[in-house]
Write a protein that holds these residues in place. Structure first.
Motif, mmCIF file in Angstrom:
data_model
loop_
_atom_site.group_PDB
_atom_site.id
_atom_site.type_symbol
_atom_site.label_atom_id
_atom_site.label_comp_id
_atom_site.label_asym_id
_atom_site.label_seq_id
_atom_site.Cartn_x
_atom_site.Cartn_y
_atom_site.Cartn_z
ATOM 1 N N SER A 24 -5.098 7.863 29.484
ATOM 2 C CA SER A 24 -3.730 7.736 28.972
ATOM 3 C C SER A 24 -3.199 6.301 29.020
ATOM 4 C CB SER A 24 -2.785 8.654 29.760
ATOM 5 O OG SER A 24 -2.597 8.153 31.077
ATOM 6 N N VAL A 25 -3.917 5.417 29.693
ATOM 7 C CA VAL A 25 -3.423 4.038 29.817
ATOM 8 C C VAL A 25 -4.020 3.156 28.716
ATOM 9 C CG1 VAL A 25 -3.109 4.251 32.304
ATOM 10 C CG2 VAL A 25 -5.221 3.297 31.420
ATOM 11 N N PRO A 26 -3.317 2.082 28.360
ATOM 12 C CA PRO A 26 -3.847 1.166 27.342
ATOM 13 C C PRO A 26 -5.178 0.555 27.780
ATOM 14 C CG PRO A 26 -1.540 0.662 27.850
ATOM 15 C CD PRO A 26 -2.000 1.679 28.845
ATOM 16 N N MET A 27 -6.028 0.264 26.811
ATOM 17 C CA MET A 27 -7.377 -0.235 27.086
ATOM 18 C C MET A 27 -7.368 -1.510 27.936
ATOM 19 S SD MET A 27 -10.312 0.769 26.648
ATOM 20 C CE MET A 27 -11.965 0.565 26.145
ATOM 21 N N GLN A 28 -6.406 -2.400 27.731
ATOM 22 C CA GLN A 28 -6.394 -3.659 28.478
ATOM 23 C C GLN A 28 -6.183 -3.430 29.979
ATOM 24 O OE1 GLN A 28 -4.239 -3.004 25.977
ATOM 25 N NE2 GLN A 28 -2.151 -3.529 26.524
ATOM 26 N N LYS A 29 -5.665 -2.246 30.364
ATOM 27 C CA LYS A 29 -5.515 -1.947 31.785
ATOM 28 C C LYS A 29 -6.799 -1.355 32.377
ATOM 29 C CE LYS A 29 -0.625 -1.489 32.234
ATOM 30 N NZ LYS A 29 0.343 -1.021 33.202
ATOM 31 N N LEU A 30 -7.775 -1.091 31.509
ATOM 32 C CA LEU A 30 -9.027 -0.492 31.974
ATOM 33 C C LEU A 30 -10.130 -1.520 32.167
ATOM 34 C CD1 LEU A 30 -9.097 2.676 29.707
ATOM 35 C CD2 LEU A 30 -8.503 2.550 32.116
ATOM 36 N N VAL A 31 -10.159 -2.536 31.330
ATOM 37 C CA VAL A 31 -11.228 -3.535 31.381
ATOM 38 C C VAL A 31 -10.645 -4.933 31.257
ATOM 39 C CG1 VAL A 31 -13.010 -2.023 30.440
ATOM 40 C CG2 VAL A 31 -11.607 -3.337 28.885
ATOM 41 N N GLY A 32 -11.428 -5.896 31.645
ATOM 42 C CA GLY A 32 -11.021 -7.283 31.469
ATOM 43 C C GLY A 32 -10.182 -7.807 32.618
ATOM 44 N N PRO A 33 -9.649 -8.997 32.434
ATOM 45 C CA PRO A 33 -8.915 -9.666 33.519
ATOM 46 C C PRO A 33 -7.599 -8.981 33.889
ATOM 47 C CG PRO A 33 -8.789 -10.958 31.487
ATOM 48 C CD PRO A 33 -9.746 -9.825 31.241
ATOM 49 N N GLN A 34 -7.042 -8.182 32.992
ATOM 50 C CA GLN A 34 -5.777 -7.501 33.274
ATOM 51 C C GLN A 34 -5.976 -6.061 33.746
ATOM 52 O OE1 GLN A 34 -3.548 -7.813 29.660
ATOM 53 N NE2 GLN A 34 -3.037 -9.953 29.979
ATOM 54 N N ARG A 94 -10.609 18.620 39.040
ATOM 55 C CA ARG A 94 -9.988 17.397 39.557
ATOM 56 C C ARG A 94 -10.413 16.180 38.724
ATOM 57 N NH1 ARG A 94 -10.604 14.889 45.597
ATOM 58 N NH2 ARG A 94 -12.726 14.481 44.871
ATOM 59 N N SER A 95 -11.688 16.107 38.375
ATOM 60 C CA SER A 95 -12.147 14.959 37.594
ATOM 61 C C SER A 95 -11.540 14.966 36.190
ATOM 62 C CB SER A 95 -13.679 14.916 37.528
ATOM 63 O OG SER A 95 -14.187 16.074 36.922
ATOM 64 N N ALA A 96 -11.313 16.144 35.629
ATOM 65 C CA ALA A 96 -10.667 16.220 34.310
ATOM 66 C C ALA A 96 -9.235 15.702 34.388
ATOM 67 C CB ALA A 96 -10.691 17.654 33.790
ATOM 68 N N GLN A 97 -8.539 16.040 35.453
ATOM 69 C CA GLN A 97 -7.172 15.545 35.625
ATOM 70 C C GLN A 97 -7.155 14.036 35.845
ATOM 71 O OE1 GLN A 97 -5.640 17.961 38.818
ATOM 72 N NE2 GLN A 97 -5.354 19.752 37.500
ATOM 73 N N LEU A 98 -8.078 13.528 36.636
ATOM 74 C CA LEU A 98 -8.167 12.084 36.868
ATOM 75 C C LEU A 98 -8.535 11.350 35.576
ATOM 76 C CD1 LEU A 98 -10.034 12.122 40.302
ATOM 77 C CD2 LEU A 98 -7.631 11.520 39.922
ATOM 78 N N ALA A 99 -9.463 11.930 34.829
ATOM 79 C CA ALA A 99 -9.878 11.312 33.562
ATOM 80 C C ALA A 99 -8.719 11.260 32.581
ATOM 81 C CB ALA A 99 -11.055 12.070 32.961
ATOM 82 N N ALA A 100 -7.892 12.293 32.583
ATOM 83 C CA ALA A 100 -6.725 12.307 31.688
ATOM 84 C C ALA A 100 -5.786 11.154 32.018
ATOM 85 C CB ALA A 100 -5.999 13.642 31.787
ATOM 86 N N VAL A 101 -5.633 10.849 33.296
ATOM 87 C CA VAL A 101 -4.803 9.716 33.699
ATOM 88 C C VAL A 101 -5.413 8.417 33.183
ATOM 89 C CG1 VAL A 101 -3.986 8.365 35.678
ATOM 90 C CG2 VAL A 101 -3.838 10.865 35.728
ATOM 91 N N VAL A 102 -6.708 8.251 33.390
ATOM 92 C CA VAL A 102 -7.410 7.036 32.959
ATOM 93 C C VAL A 102 -7.303 6.865 31.448
ATOM 94 C CG1 VAL A 102 -9.672 5.908 32.780
ATOM 95 C CG2 VAL A 102 -8.988 7.019 34.918
ATOM 96 N N GLN A 143 -8.587 1.675 38.110
ATOM 97 C CA GLN A 143 -10.024 1.558 38.381
ATOM 98 C C GLN A 143 -10.431 2.483 39.529
ATOM 99 O OE1 GLN A 143 -12.230 0.068 36.470
ATOM 100 N NE2 GLN A 143 -10.534 -0.512 35.147
ATOM 101 N N LYS A 144 -9.573 2.617 40.533
ATOM 102 C CA LYS A 144 -9.856 3.524 41.646
ATOM 103 C C LYS A 144 -9.850 4.977 41.178
ATOM 104 C CE LYS A 144 -8.145 0.570 45.353
ATOM 105 N NZ LYS A 144 -7.097 0.375 46.368
ATOM 106 N N VAL A 145 -8.904 5.316 40.315
ATOM 107 C CA VAL A 145 -8.836 6.679 39.778
ATOM 108 C C VAL A 145 -10.094 6.973 38.962
ATOM 109 C CG1 VAL A 145 -7.583 8.180 38.168
ATOM 110 C CG2 VAL A 145 -6.314 6.765 39.788
ATOM 111 N N ARG A 146 -10.491 6.018 38.116
ATOM 112 C CA ARG A 146 -11.708 6.174 37.316
ATOM 113 C C ARG A 146 -12.929 6.352 38.224
ATOM 114 N NH1 ARG A 146 -15.766 2.856 36.013
ATOM 115 N NH2 ARG A 146 -16.929 3.256 34.105
ATOM 116 N N SER A 147 -13.025 5.535 39.254
ATOM 117 C CA SER A 147 -14.153 5.598 40.177
ATOM 118 C C SER A 147 -14.223 6.949 40.884
ATOM 119 C CB SER A 147 -14.035 4.465 41.200
ATOM 120 O OG SER A 147 -15.087 4.521 42.116
ATOM 121 N N LEU A 148 -13.083 7.477 41.282
ATOM 122 C CA LEU A 148 -13.042 8.783 41.933
ATOM 123 C C LEU A 148 -13.501 9.883 40.972
ATOM 124 C CD1 LEU A 148 -12.360 10.435 44.437
ATOM 125 C CD2 LEU A 148 -9.984 10.489 43.671
#
Length: 199
Positions: A34-44, A24-32, A50-55
Motif C-alpha cells: 500500500s505504500v509508494p514504491m520510493q518508500k520500499l527501495v532506494g535511498p528513501q 499474518r503474512s497476507a496482512q503484512l504484505a498488504a501494508v507493504v 522494510q521490517k514489515v516486509r522482512s517479517l
C-alpha cells in the motif's frame, strides 16, 4: 508441534500454524504493497516498512517449509521478493514452481493473472514475458493493469503500434483513464506522431 504430539494432532497443529502464518503474512504484505514504491527501495526506503516486509517474507518462507504448503504462499512471497532487485531471480523461480503445480489451477483467475503479470516483469526472455502478459489478459481481459503493463513492455520492445492498441483497449473500457492517455501520448511521441500526441 515437534515435542510429542501424535500424528493426527501434529498434522492439525501444522495446518493451523500454516493458516495463521499465511494470514499474518497476507496482512503484512498488504501494508507493504500500500505504500509508494520510493518508500520500499532506494535511498528513501522506509525502515519500518522494510521490517514489515522482512517479517512477511520470514513467515512465508516458514509456510513453504511445510508439506503441501498453500500455493498462494508462493505468489505472495514472489510479490514481496520482486520488490528487491537482488531477490528477483528467486521470485521468478517461485512463480515458475507455482505454475508447474497442479494446485495453481484452483486459484482464483485474478490471482493467477496477477502472478502471470508479475512473472512477465521478471522474465529476461521477451517471448516468455509476452506469453505471460498474454496469459494474464486472457484470464482477466477487462483488467486495465495487465493491458497497461503489456503496453509498457511492448513500447520498450519497439512494438509501438501494438502498445497503442493495448492502450486504446484500456481507454475504450475506461474513458476516464487519464494515465492511459498520458502513456499513449508518450508512445505517439516516440512514433513521431506529435500532432496525435498533443490531441
Amino acid at each position: 508441534i515437534e515435542d510429542g504430539l501424535d500424528v493426527e494432532s501434529s498434522d492439525f497443529a501444522e495446518q493451523l500454524l500454516v493458516e495463521v502464518l499465511l494470514e499474518r503474512s497476507a496482512q503484512l504484505a498488504a501494508v507493504v504493497q500500500s505504500v509508494p514504491m520510493q518508500k520500499l527501495v532506494g535511498p528513501q526506503a522506509d525502515e519500518q516498512i522494510q521490517k514489515v516486509r522482512s517479517l512477511a517474507v520470514t513467515d512465508l518462507r516458514r509456510v513453504l517449509e511445510y508439506d503441501n504448503a498453500p500455493v498462494q504462499a508462493k505468489v505472495l512471497l514472489a510479490q514481496l521478493l520482486s520488490l528487491s532487485g537482488d531477490e528477483r531471480a528467486e521470485a521468478l523461480k517461485l512463480l515458475d514452481e507455482m505454475f508447474a503445480d497442479k494446485a495453481t489451477a484452483e486459484l482464483p483467475a485474478k490471482m493467477r493473472a496477477e502472478a502471470y503479470s508479475l512473472r512477465a516483469t521478471l522474465q529476461d526472455d521477451p517471448a516468455k514475458a509476452q506469453a505471460d502478459f498474454d496469459a494474464a489478459i486472457k484470464l482477466e481481459p477487462n483488467e486495465a493493469q495487465h493491458r497497461m503493463a503489456r503496453a509498457d513492455f511492448l513500447r520498450r520492445q519497439g512494438k509501438l503500434d501494438e502498445a497503442v492498441a493495448d492502450i486504446d483497449a484500456v481507454v475504450e473500457q475506461n474513458p476516464d483513464a487519464a494515465a492511459a492517455f498520458l502513456v499513449k501520448a508518450q508512445v505517439q511521441r516516440e512514433q513521431n506522431k506529435l500532432k496525435e500526441a498533443l490531441a
